[in-house]
Design an enzyme around this catalytic site. Structure first.
Site, PDB file in Angstrom:
ATOM      1  N   LYS A 199       0.830  -1.213   0.000  1.00  0.00           N
ATOM      2  CA  LYS A 199       0.000   0.000   0.000  1.00  0.00           C
ATOM      3  C   LYS A 199       0.862   1.259   0.000  1.00  0.00           C
ATOM      4  O   LYS A 199       0.600   2.202  -0.735  1.00  0.00           O
ATOM      5  CB  LYS A 199      -0.942   0.025   1.223  1.00  0.00           C
ATOM      6  CG  LYS A 199      -1.889  -1.143   1.303  1.00  0.00           C
ATOM      7  CD  LYS A 199      -2.886  -0.989   2.443  1.00  0.00           C
ATOM      8  CE  LYS A 199      -2.279  -1.000   3.843  1.00  0.00           C
ATOM      9  NZ  LYS A 199      -1.625  -2.279   4.199  1.00  0.00           N
ATOM     10  N   ARG A 201      -9.564   0.902   9.035  1.00  0.00           N
ATOM     11  CA  ARG A 201      -9.156  -0.453   9.393  1.00  0.00           C
ATOM     12  C   ARG A 201     -10.204  -1.175  10.233  1.00  0.00           C
ATOM     13  O   ARG A 201     -10.001  -2.330  10.590  1.00  0.00           O
ATOM     14  CB  ARG A 201      -7.864  -0.380  10.219  1.00  0.00           C
ATOM     15  CG  ARG A 201      -6.598  -0.816   9.463  1.00  0.00           C
ATOM     16  CD  ARG A 201      -5.468  -0.541  10.421  1.00  0.00           C
ATOM     17  NE  ARG A 201      -4.258  -1.248  10.163  1.00  0.00           N
ATOM     18  CZ  ARG A 201      -3.176  -0.703   9.607  1.00  0.00           C
ATOM     19  NH1 ARG A 201      -3.201   0.531   9.154  1.00  0.00           N
ATOM     20  NH2 ARG A 201      -2.066  -1.389   9.501  1.00  0.00           N
ATOM     21  N   ARG A 243      11.510  -6.295   4.628  1.00  0.00           N
ATOM     22  CA  ARG A 243      11.420  -4.865   4.954  1.00  0.00           C
ATOM     23  C   ARG A 243      12.061  -4.568   6.305  1.00  0.00           C
ATOM     24  O   ARG A 243      12.618  -3.494   6.518  1.00  0.00           O
ATOM     25  CB  ARG A 243       9.944  -4.458   4.950  1.00  0.00           C
ATOM     26  CG  ARG A 243       9.712  -2.991   5.253  1.00  0.00           C
ATOM     27  CD  ARG A 243       8.262  -2.603   5.089  1.00  0.00           C
ATOM     28  NE  ARG A 243       7.408  -3.079   6.162  1.00  0.00           N
ATOM     29  CZ  ARG A 243       6.079  -2.972   6.170  1.00  0.00           C
ATOM     30  NH1 ARG A 243       5.449  -2.430   5.154  1.00  0.00           N
ATOM     31  NH2 ARG A 243       5.371  -3.412   7.191  1.00  0.00           N
ATOM     32  N   ARG A 251      11.278  -0.554  11.958  1.00  0.00           N
ATOM     33  CA  ARG A 251       9.990  -0.622  12.643  1.00  0.00           C
ATOM     34  C   ARG A 251       9.976  -1.745  13.656  1.00  0.00           C
ATOM     35  O   ARG A 251      10.275  -2.887  13.340  1.00  0.00           O
ATOM     36  CB  ARG A 251       8.863  -0.844  11.625  1.00  0.00           C
ATOM     37  CG  ARG A 251       8.505   0.400  10.884  1.00  0.00           C
ATOM     38  CD  ARG A 251       7.467   0.129   9.810  1.00  0.00           C
ATOM     39  NE  ARG A 251       6.238  -0.483  10.313  1.00  0.00           N
ATOM     40  CZ  ARG A 251       5.107  -0.533   9.615  1.00  0.00           C
ATOM     41  NH1 ARG A 251       5.062  -0.017   8.401  1.00  0.00           N
ATOM     42  NH2 ARG A 251       4.036  -1.086  10.128  1.00  0.00           N
TER      43      ARG A 251
HETATM   44  P1  AMP Z   1       0.827   0.599   9.070  1.00  0.00           P
HETATM   45  O1  AMP Z   1       1.979   1.516   8.808  1.00  0.00           O
HETATM   46  O2  AMP Z   1      -0.390   0.975   8.259  1.00  0.00           O
HETATM   47  O3  AMP Z   1       1.181  -0.841   8.922  1.00  0.00           O
HETATM   48  O4  AMP Z   1       0.407   0.817  10.583  1.00  0.00           O
HETATM   49  C1  AMP Z   1       1.287   0.537  11.649  1.00  0.00           C
HETATM   50  C2  AMP Z   1       0.517   0.432  12.947  1.00  0.00           C
HETATM   51  O5  AMP Z   1      -0.097   1.689  13.255  1.00  0.00           O
HETATM   52  C3  AMP Z   1      -0.624  -0.563  12.962  1.00  0.00           C
HETATM   53  O6  AMP Z   1      -0.199  -1.887  13.221  1.00  0.00           O
HETATM   54  C4  AMP Z   1      -1.490  -0.007  14.083  1.00  0.00           C
HETATM   55  O7  AMP Z   1      -0.922  -0.284  15.356  1.00  0.00           O
HETATM   56  C5  AMP Z   1      -1.363   1.489  13.856  1.00  0.00           C
HETATM   57  N1  AMP Z   1      -2.403   1.952  12.909  1.00  0.00           N
HETATM   58  C6  AMP Z   1      -2.200   2.496  11.689  1.00  0.00           C
HETATM   59  N2  AMP Z   1      -3.360   2.806  11.102  1.00  0.00           N
HETATM   60  C7  AMP Z   1      -4.323   2.431  11.966  1.00  0.00           C
HETATM   61  C8  AMP Z   1      -5.745   2.458  11.936  1.00  0.00           C
HETATM   62  N3  AMP Z   1      -6.410   2.934  10.881  1.00  0.00           N
HETATM   63  N4  AMP Z   1      -6.413   1.996  13.014  1.00  0.00           N
HETATM   64  C9  AMP Z   1      -5.761   1.515  14.095  1.00  0.00           C
HETATM   65  N5  AMP Z   1      -4.432   1.442  14.189  1.00  0.00           N
HETATM   66  C10 AMP Z   1      -3.714   1.891  13.133  1.00  0.00           C
END
Ligand code: AMP
Length: 191
Positions: A14, A89, A128, A134
Site C-alpha cells: 500500500k 481499518r 522490509r 519498525r
Molecule cells: P501501518 O503503517 O499501516 O502498517 O500501521 C502501523 C501500525 O499503526 C498498525 O499496526 C497499528 O498499530 C497502527 N495503525 C495504523 N493505522 C491504523 C488504523 N487505521 N487503526 C488503528 N491502528 C492503526
C-alpha cells in the site's frame, strides 16, 4: 474529488503504490501508520499513546485514529483528492470516514484492494524489517499478530465498501510498476 482507499493486509504494498499514485494524480497521502510513526518519533502525547498498541501489532483505538484523520482532513486545503492508506481499518472507522466526508460532500469514490497471499506478506515484511527500523516488523509473532488482526478486524471493511458498490481489487503480486499500471487503469475508470 478523487478520494480513494487503498486497501490490503500489512505488506501488500500500500505504501509503495500510494507514493506512486499520489505523484501521478496529485493526491494527498493520508497514511495513518506514517502519521503515528511521526508522532512516535517526535514523542508527542499521541505518539506515546499509539506506541503501546503499535509495538505489539495491535490496532490503536478508533477514537484516537478517527480524530487524527479528521484533523488532517480539516487542515488540508486545495486538495484534488485523498489517498487513504491503512485507514479505515475497522467498520467504525469506515462509518466515521463516510460521515466526515459526507459533511464536506466529498465521498469516497472507490476502495481498491491489493490481493497478496499470506506467505508472500510474511516474506515481504521480514525483508522490509532489514531497513524499516519498525518495531512491529521485528518479530514473527508481531507480524503474525498484525495479519491476524487484519483478518479479524480489517477484512470486514472490504464488505462495507462492496455493499456500497465501491470495491475493486488488483493482483498485488509481481513487479511494482506492473501493479502500478493495473491500479492506474482502475483509477482512470473513476475520473
Ligand atoms: P501501518 O503503517 O499501516 O502498517 O500501521 C502501523 C501500525 O499503526 C498498525 O499496526 C497499528 O498499530 C497502527 N495503525 C495504523 N493505522 C491504523 C488504523 N487505521 N487503526 C488503528 N491502528 C492503526
Amino acid at each position: 474529488m478523487l478520494n480513494i482507499v487503498l486497501f490490503g493486509p500489512p505488506g501488500a504494498g500500500k505504501g509503495t503504490q500510494s507514493e506512486k499514485i499520489l505523484k501521478k494524480y496529485n493526491l494527498v497521502h493520508l497514511a495513518t501508520g506514517d502519521l503515528f510513526r511521526l508522532h512516535l518519533n517526535n514523542e508527542t502525547q499521541l505518539g506515546l499513546e499509539a506506541k503501546k498498541y503499535m509495538n505489539k501489532g495491535d490496532l490503536v483505538p478508533d477514537e484516537i485514529v478517527i480524530s487524527m484523520v479528521e484533523d488532517k482532513i480539516n487542515k488540508s486545503s486545495n486538495v484534488i483528492g485523498f489517498i487513504f492508506d491503512g485507514f479505515p481499518r475497522t467498520i467504525n472507522q469506515a462509518v466515521a470516514l463516510d460521515n466526515m466526508l459526507e459533511k464536506k460532500n466529498i465521498p469516497i469514490k472507490q476502495m481498491i484492494a491489493l490481493k497478496v497471499e499470506e506467505n508472500e506478506l510474511i516474506k515481504r515484511i521480514i525483508n522490509r524489517s532489514k531497513t524499516s527500523g519498525r518495531e512491529d516488523d521485528k518479530s514473527i509473532d508481531k507480524i503474525n499478530n498484525r495479519i491476524q488482526v487484519y483478518n479479524q478486524e480489517t477484512k470486514p471493511v472490504a464488505d462495507y465498501y462492496k455493499k456500497h458498490d465501491k470495491y475493486s481489487e488488483v493482483d498485488g503480486i509481481g513487479v511494482i510498476d506492473e501493479i502500478f499500471l493495473k491500479l492506474c487503469s482502475k483509477i482512470d475508470e473513476l475520473t
